[in-house]
Design a protein around this motif. Structure first.
Motif, PDB file in Angstrom:
ATOM      1  N   UNK A 225       1.126  -1.316  -0.348  1.00  0.00           N
ATOM      2  CA  UNK A 225      -0.529  -0.235  -0.037  1.00  0.00           C
ATOM      3  C   UNK A 225       0.750   1.765   0.268  1.00  0.00           C
ATOM      4  N   UNK A 226       1.988   1.189  -0.009  1.00  0.00           N
ATOM      5  CA  UNK A 226       3.452   2.508  -0.553  1.00  0.00           C
ATOM      6  C   UNK A 226       2.991   2.754  -2.044  1.00  0.00           C
ATOM      7  N   UNK A 227       3.162   4.249  -1.838  1.00  0.00           N
ATOM      8  CA  UNK A 227       3.589   4.799  -3.088  1.00  0.00           C
ATOM      9  C   UNK A 227       5.403   3.393  -3.721  1.00  0.00           C
ATOM     10  N   UNK A 228       6.006   3.935  -2.763  1.00  0.00           N
ATOM     11  CA  UNK A 228       7.527   3.773  -3.078  1.00  0.00           C
ATOM     12  C   UNK A 228       7.325   2.103  -3.764  1.00  0.00           C
ATOM     13  N   UNK A 229       6.335   1.730  -3.038  1.00  0.00           N
ATOM     14  CA  UNK A 229       7.107  -0.136  -3.231  1.00  0.00           C
ATOM     15  C   UNK A 229       5.877  -0.454  -5.139  1.00  0.00           C
ATOM     16  N   UNK A 230       5.357   0.585  -4.436  1.00  0.00           N
ATOM     17  CA  UNK A 230       4.094  -0.172  -6.525  1.00  0.00           C
ATOM     18  C   UNK A 230       5.009   0.289  -7.496  1.00  0.00           C
ATOM     19  N   UNK A 231       5.488   1.516  -6.964  1.00  0.00           N
ATOM     20  CA  UNK A 231       6.848   2.215  -8.314  1.00  0.00           C
ATOM     21  C   UNK A 231       8.490   0.587  -8.369  1.00  0.00           C
TER      22      UNK A 231
END
Length: 306
Positions: A225-231
């Motif tokens: 749910x963290x944007x940096x992980x999704x990137x």
């Protein structure tokens, strides 16, 4: 709950302290569903607008979470070579080395990535006999991540990629293919959200250049749910738990008497050259992270990067 949804959809957690509450997004979704049930069950609360607003909130949050609970339908090729990996945060070298030895033996681990392994921890692992099971080692206590392997390691070296600590990397040969391994330990957002985000930016750049036969495993200090992980995932990696439909595994905090593990910070990510076979978590004494054990199969033939 609405605030968590806004942060999740907009990526406002990147570089900010909002990364800390963002990890609780699945709990917010569960509360939204319970609130909807309560609104429908209690006549005094059952106005048209209340039901509509709560239902919209619950549906939006559940829709975000559903994909990680739907297992990928790709079949494991018959006869594909397998790579058995594990990752463990040693809690500044305090983990029980005999428990680590039992884990490696019982799970038949090929590659073990360890974070927060101090020089004293390395000595304790050696005294316990880990070297007999995993004789090939790239140990960097000064950089906070190390690799133990049953298979010979090549191109082993810390990555100079601009992360807070150099990430230890190496290659192993599986099924005639070189699989690149990166033992990950990022900074933590509560300490410095900007530094945490920069770590992910650097890792994303590494992932883009790594090719399909790549495994990133370790303590990412981040959830899906963290944007940096999704990137990072968008750079060509897949999360093993999510691909197998186990999108709410919890690995931290472990070893507490009254508090169970609440969030997943430890992951095994891989490129499209590998396929998920299985994944699970194991609790070891004297560390606050659960170990993650994954079995990956090497897909035959050339594979194009995503």
């Amino acid at each position: 709950m609405l605030a968590l949804l806004v942060v999740r959809l907009t990526g406002l957690d990147a570089g900010t302290r909002l990364a800390v509450p963002a990890v609780l997004f699945p709990y917010g979704a569960a509360l939204s569903v319970l609130l909807l049930v309560a609104v429908l069950a209690v006549p005094a609360l059952r106005s048209r607008w209340t039901v509509a607003v709560v239902a919209l909130l619950a549906v939006a949050q559940v829709a975000v979470l559903v994909p990680r609970f739907l297992p990928d339908q790709r079949q494991v090729p018959a006869g594909a070579a397998e790579l058995r990996v594990a990752t463990l945060n040693a809690r500044v070298g305090g983990v029980d080395p005999r428990a680590v030895l039992r884990l490696v033996r019982s799970e038949r681990i090929d590659v073990l990535a360890v974070q927060e392994l101090t020089r004293a921890g390395i000595a304790a692992f050696a005294e316990a006999g880990l070297g007999r099971l995993l004789p090939h080692q790239e140990l960097h206590p000064e950089n906070d991540s190390s690799i133990y392997s049953r298979l010979p390691l090549t191109r082993a070296d810390p990555l100079d990629a601009g992360t807070t600590w150099p990430q230890t990397a190496a290659e192993v040969t599986v099924g005639g293919r070189a699989v690149r391994l990166v033992a990950v330990h990022t900074y933590y957002p509560l300490g410095d959200a900007d530094r945490w985000t920069r770590d992910f930016t650097a890792l994303t750049s590494v992932a883009r250049d790594s090719g399909p036969d790549t495994v990133f495993l370790g303590d990412f200090n981040a959830s899906l749910d963290h944007a940096p992980m999704r990137s990072l995932l968008a750079a060509g990696l897949m999360d093993t738990h999510a691909e197998l439909g186990r999108g709410w595994a919890r690995t931290w905090p472990a070893g507490r008497t009254l508090v169970p593990p609440l969030v997943q910070l430890d992951h095994v990510l891989h490129g499209p050259g590998l396929t998920d076979v299985s994944v699970g978590e194991r609790t070891l004494p004297r560390t606050d992270h659960r170990a993650v054990v994954a079995v990956l199969a090497v897909r035959p033939g050339p594979v194009l990067a995503r």
